[in-house]
Design a protein around this motif. Structure first.
Motif, PDB file in Angstrom:
ATOM      1  N   ILE A  57      -1.612  10.751   1.937  1.00  0.00           N
ATOM      2  CA  ILE A  57      -2.574   9.657   1.769  1.00  0.00           C
ATOM      3  C   ILE A  57      -1.844   8.468   1.157  1.00  0.00           C
ATOM      4  N   THR A  58      -2.159   7.286   1.710  1.00  0.00           N
ATOM      5  CA  THR A  58      -1.552   6.063   1.201  1.00  0.00           C
ATOM      6  C   THR A  58      -2.635   5.044   0.883  1.00  0.00           C
ATOM      7  N   TYR A  59      -2.256   4.054   0.106  1.00  0.00           N
ATOM      8  CA  TYR A  59      -3.159   2.957  -0.262  1.00  0.00           C
ATOM      9  C   TYR A  59      -2.415   1.640  -0.127  1.00  0.00           C
ATOM     10  N   TYR A  60      -3.133   0.629   0.407  1.00  0.00           N
ATOM     11  CA  TYR A  60      -2.604  -0.735   0.479  1.00  0.00           C
ATOM     12  C   TYR A  60      -3.735  -1.718   0.204  1.00  0.00           C
ATOM     13  N   PRO A  61      -3.474  -2.747  -0.540  1.00  0.00           N
ATOM     14  CA  PRO A  61      -4.482  -3.795  -0.687  1.00  0.00           C
ATOM     15  C   PRO A  61      -4.522  -4.641   0.596  1.00  0.00           C
ATOM     16  N   ASP A  62      -5.550  -5.416   0.743  1.00  0.00           N
ATOM     17  CA  ASP A  62      -5.703  -6.239   1.948  1.00  0.00           C
ATOM     18  C   ASP A  62      -4.545  -7.210   2.140  1.00  0.00           C
ATOM     19  N   SER A  63      -3.946  -7.642   1.045  1.00  0.00           N
ATOM     20  CA  SER A  63      -2.881  -8.651   1.129  1.00  0.00           C
ATOM     21  C   SER A  63      -1.659  -8.161   1.904  1.00  0.00           C
ATOM     22  N   VAL A  64      -1.462  -6.850   1.990  1.00  0.00           N
ATOM     23  CA  VAL A  64      -0.275  -6.329   2.682  1.00  0.00           C
ATOM     24  C   VAL A  64      -0.617  -5.323   3.778  1.00  0.00           C
ATOM     25  N   LYS A  65      -1.887  -4.985   3.901  1.00  0.00           N
ATOM     26  CA  LYS A  65      -2.298  -3.970   4.879  1.00  0.00           C
ATOM     27  C   LYS A  65      -1.876  -4.382   6.280  1.00  0.00           C
ATOM     28  N   GLY A  66      -1.286  -3.473   7.004  1.00  0.00           N
ATOM     29  CA  GLY A  66      -0.799  -3.750   8.347  1.00  0.00           C
ATOM     30  C   GLY A  66       0.624  -4.274   8.378  1.00  0.00           C
ATOM     31  N   ARG A  67       1.159  -4.659   7.232  1.00  0.00           N
ATOM     32  CA  ARG A  67       2.534  -5.187   7.160  1.00  0.00           C
ATOM     33  C   ARG A  67       3.456  -4.271   6.364  1.00  0.00           C
ATOM     34  N   PHE A  68       2.936  -3.610   5.345  1.00  0.00           N
ATOM     35  CA  PHE A  68       3.738  -2.736   4.496  1.00  0.00           C
ATOM     36  C   PHE A  68       3.407  -1.276   4.820  1.00  0.00           C
ATOM     37  N   THR A  69       4.424  -0.440   4.769  1.00  0.00           N
ATOM     38  CA  THR A  69       4.243   0.993   4.954  1.00  0.00           C
ATOM     39  C   THR A  69       5.058   1.723   3.901  1.00  0.00           C
ATOM     40  N   ILE A  70       4.400   2.605   3.157  1.00  0.00           N
ATOM     41  CA  ILE A  70       5.094   3.380   2.136  1.00  0.00           C
ATOM     42  C   ILE A  70       5.300   4.801   2.651  1.00  0.00           C
ATOM     43  N   SER A  71       6.454   5.354   2.336  1.00  0.00           N
ATOM     44  CA  SER A  71       6.750   6.735   2.703  1.00  0.00           C
ATOM     45  C   SER A  71       7.595   7.353   1.594  1.00  0.00           C
ATOM     46  N   ARG A  72       7.683   8.653   1.613  1.00  0.00           N
ATOM     47  CA  ARG A  72       8.488   9.326   0.593  1.00  0.00           C
ATOM     48  C   ARG A  72       9.213  10.511   1.230  1.00  0.00           C
ATOM     49  N   ASP A  73      10.363  10.823   0.650  1.00  0.00           N
ATOM     50  CA  ASP A  73      11.133  11.988   1.061  1.00  0.00           C
ATOM     51  C   ASP A  73      11.330  12.831  -0.192  1.00  0.00           C
ATOM     52  N   ASN A  74      10.518  13.850  -0.350  1.00  0.00           N
ATOM     53  CA  ASN A  74      10.580  14.662  -1.571  1.00  0.00           C
ATOM     54  C   ASN A  74      11.886  15.452  -1.668  1.00  0.00           C
ATOM     55  N   ALA A  75      12.525  15.726  -0.552  1.00  0.00           N
ATOM     56  CA  ALA A  75      13.806  16.424  -0.581  1.00  0.00           C
ATOM     57  C   ALA A  75      14.916  15.532  -1.131  1.00  0.00           C
ATOM     58  N   LYS A  76      14.757  14.215  -0.957  1.00  0.00           N
ATOM     59  CA  LYS A  76      15.764  13.259  -1.435  1.00  0.00           C
ATOM     60  C   LYS A  76      15.314  12.529  -2.700  1.00  0.00           C
TER      61      LYS A  76
END
Length: 121
Positions: A57-76
Motif C-alpha cells: 500500500i502506498t500514499y501520495y498527496p494530490d500534489s504529486v499523485k501520478g508523477r511520483f512512485t515509491i517502492s522498497r526493496d526489503n532485501a536491500k
C-alpha cells in the motif's frame, strides 16, 4: 533504531525525472513504514510518498499523485521514490523517514539528513 541515508538528489530540468534512494541500517528494515517528505524554503515539511512495510500500500498527496512512485526493496534495505514530470515547484530538500507504526501518515520517528532536489524551468 534505524539510520537513514539519502542519495540521488541534484539539478534537473522541468519535465525530467529523478530517482532518489534511501539506504537503511540498524534494526530490521522491513518492520518500518517508510516515507519521503520535502521541505521548500519558507514552507512546511510535506509528506510526498509513503509505503507500508510489505510495500503493498502506498500514499501520495494530490500534489504529486501520478508523477511520483515509491517502492522498497526489503532485501536491500532501500526505499526509492521515482519522480517523473518534475516541476519547478518540486524544488525542495527531500527527506527519508521511518516509523514503527503501520499507518502511512502521522509522526515519523527516524529521519535522514536530506538531499536537495532543484528543478529548473
Amino acid at each position: 533504531q534505524v539510520q537513514l541515508v539519502e542519495s540521488g538528489g541534484g539539478l534537473v530540468q522541468a519535465g525530467g525525472s529523478l530517482r532518489l534512494s534511501c539506504a537503511a541500517s540498524g534494526r530490521t528494515f522491513s518492520s518500518y513504514t517508510m516515507g519521503w517528505f520535502r521541505q521548500a524554503p519558507g514552507k512546511e515539511r510535506e509528506l510526498v510518498a509513503a509505503i507500508t512495510r510489505s510495500g503493498g500500500i502506498t500514499y501520495y498527496p494530490d500534489s504529486v499523485k501520478g508523477r511520483f512512485t515509491i517502492s522498497r526493496d526489503n532485501a536491500k534495505n532501500t526505499v526509492y521514490p521515482q519522480m517523473n514530470s518534475l516541476k519547478p515547484e518540486d524544488t525542495a530538500v527531500y527527506y527519508c523517514a521511518a516509523r514503527a507504526l503501520a499507518a502511512l501518515t502521522g509522526k515519523y520517528d527516524y529521519w535522514g539528513q536530506g538531499t536537495q532536489v532543484t528543478v529548473s524551468s
